[in-house]
Design a protein around this motif. Structure first.
Motif, PDB file in Angstrom:
ATOM      1  N   LYS A   1       0.833  -6.004  -4.945  1.00  0.00           N
ATOM      2  CA  LYS A   1       0.055  -5.503  -6.052  1.00  0.00           C
ATOM      3  C   LYS A   1       0.246  -4.271  -6.809  1.00  0.00           C
ATOM      4  N   GLU A   2       0.210  -4.019  -5.639  1.00  0.00           N
ATOM      5  CA  GLU A   2       0.700  -2.706  -6.537  1.00  0.00           C
ATOM      6  C   GLU A   2       1.834  -2.154  -6.941  1.00  0.00           C
TER       7      GLU A   2
ATOM      8  N   GLU B   1       1.415  -7.861   1.156  1.00  0.00           N
ATOM      9  CA  GLU B   1       0.255  -8.329  -0.553  1.00  0.00           C
ATOM     10  C   GLU B   1      -0.473  -7.025  -1.210  1.00  0.00           C
ATOM     11  N   ALA B   2      -0.166  -5.970  -0.227  1.00  0.00           N
ATOM     12  CA  ALA B   2      -0.507  -4.325  -1.225  1.00  0.00           C
ATOM     13  C   ALA B   2       0.555  -4.034  -1.891  1.00  0.00           C
TER      14      ALA B   2
ATOM     15  N   ASP C   1      -2.158 -15.898 -10.371  1.00  0.00           N
ATOM     16  CA  ASP C   1      -3.023 -16.036 -11.626  1.00  0.00           C
ATOM     17  C   ASP C   1      -3.200 -17.076 -11.954  1.00  0.00           C
TER      18      ASP C   1
ATOM     19  N   ARG D   1       1.070  -9.745 -13.700  1.00  0.00           N
ATOM     20  CA  ARG D   1       0.714 -11.242 -13.565  1.00  0.00           C
ATOM     21  C   ARG D   1       2.064 -11.862 -12.325  1.00  0.00           C
ATOM     22  N   CYS D   2       0.990 -12.687 -11.595  1.00  0.00           N
ATOM     23  CA  CYS D   2       2.339 -13.599 -10.498  1.00  0.00           C
ATOM     24  C   CYS D   2       1.732 -15.014 -10.921  1.00  0.00           C
TER      25      CYS D   2
ATOM     26  N   MET E   1       2.732  -5.099  -9.246  1.00  0.00           N
ATOM     27  CA  MET E   1       2.211  -5.634 -10.239  1.00  0.00           C
ATOM     28  C   MET E   1       1.407  -5.082 -10.954  1.00  0.00           C
ATOM     29  N   ALA E   2       0.562  -4.374 -10.081  1.00  0.00           N
ATOM     30  CA  ALA E   2      -0.143  -3.423 -11.320  1.00  0.00           C
ATOM     31  C   ALA E   2       0.969  -2.359 -12.367  1.00  0.00           C
TER      32      ALA E   2
ATOM     33  N   ARG F   1      -4.981 -15.252  -3.716  1.00  0.00           N
ATOM     34  CA  ARG F   1      -4.654 -13.323  -3.742  1.00  0.00           C
ATOM     35  C   ARG F   1      -4.698 -13.305  -4.718  1.00  0.00           C
ATOM     36  N   LEU F   2      -3.093 -13.540  -4.671  1.00  0.00           N
ATOM     37  CA  LEU F   2      -2.468 -13.140  -5.618  1.00  0.00           C
ATOM     38  C   LEU F   2      -1.984 -13.721  -6.601  1.00  0.00           C
TER      39      LEU F   2
END
Length: 198
Positions: free
Chosen positions: A165-166, A161-162, A189, A29-30, A168-169, A186-187
């Motif tokens: 997200k990776e 940002e991509a 939560d 999470r962010c 975070m995944a 976008r980022l």
């Protein structure tokens, strides 16, 4: 006992007039930290990273920052400034394996020859992107991103940002400050808003 879903927990963080701050962020999470200038957004990230003296404590996966050394803590809790420091004569000297950065360099529109350059030969935006790659190389559990794309154009910002997200995944926690509300949308939560100290 800490909820196993909560990867990062801070309780009672306080330095000077900032705090006390409590937060919990689950794996993957962010959390965006927002507020007016002077509210202590960067200072909050630095307290989590144990880079400034402070009251309170932080835990990652239930392990307290007070129970391990500062360097050991910062190997898993990585603070990334908008204008990070550099100590080696070349950019590549800041990586454990600079040669392995090829794919990520391409994704962030960075020429591999920059690895052989002195940090001060890079633009602010190039240094920002290189510092981010340096920060994620050894896969810390927590990334503290302080205005990570402030010097980037929109295309480069979204490429970075991509990669966030990776991470975070893969379970990484991200705590973010950003003056770009669209980036926060976008980022993040969740958002924690700080008030300017009185």
């Amino acid at each position: 006992m800490q909820n196993p879903a909560i990867r990062l927990k801070a309780a009672g963080l306080k330095f000077q007039s900032v705090g006390p701050i409590d937060l919990e962020v689950a794996a993957g999470r962010c959390l965006a930290v927002s507020g007016p200038s002077g509210a202590g957004k960067s200072l909050t990230l630095k307290m989590i990273a144990d880079l400034v003296p402070h009251e309170g404590d932080c835990l990652v996966d239930g392990v307290s920052a007070m129970s391990i050394s500062g360097p050991a803590w910062r190997r898993q809790v990585r603070y990334v400034s908008s204008e990070p420091g550099w100590w080696a004569p070349t950019v590549g000297g800041h990586f454990a394996d600079a040669a392995a950065q090829g794919d990520n360099l391409q994704r962030l529109f960075l020429d591999p020859s920059l690895l052989d350059a002195a940090p001060d030969r890079l633009s602010t935006g190039e240094r920002q992107r290189m510092a981010f790659l340096r920060a994620i190389e050894d896969r810390p559990k927590v990334l503290l991103l302080d205005e990570p794309t402030s010097a980037l154009d929109p295309v480069s910002a979204k490429a970075l940002e991509a990669l966030v997200k990776e991470r975070m995944a893969q379970g990484c926690v991200v705590v973010l400050t950003s003056h770009d509300p669209e980036q926060v949308e976008r980022l993040a939560d969740s958002v924690m808003t700080l008030a300017r100290p009185t």
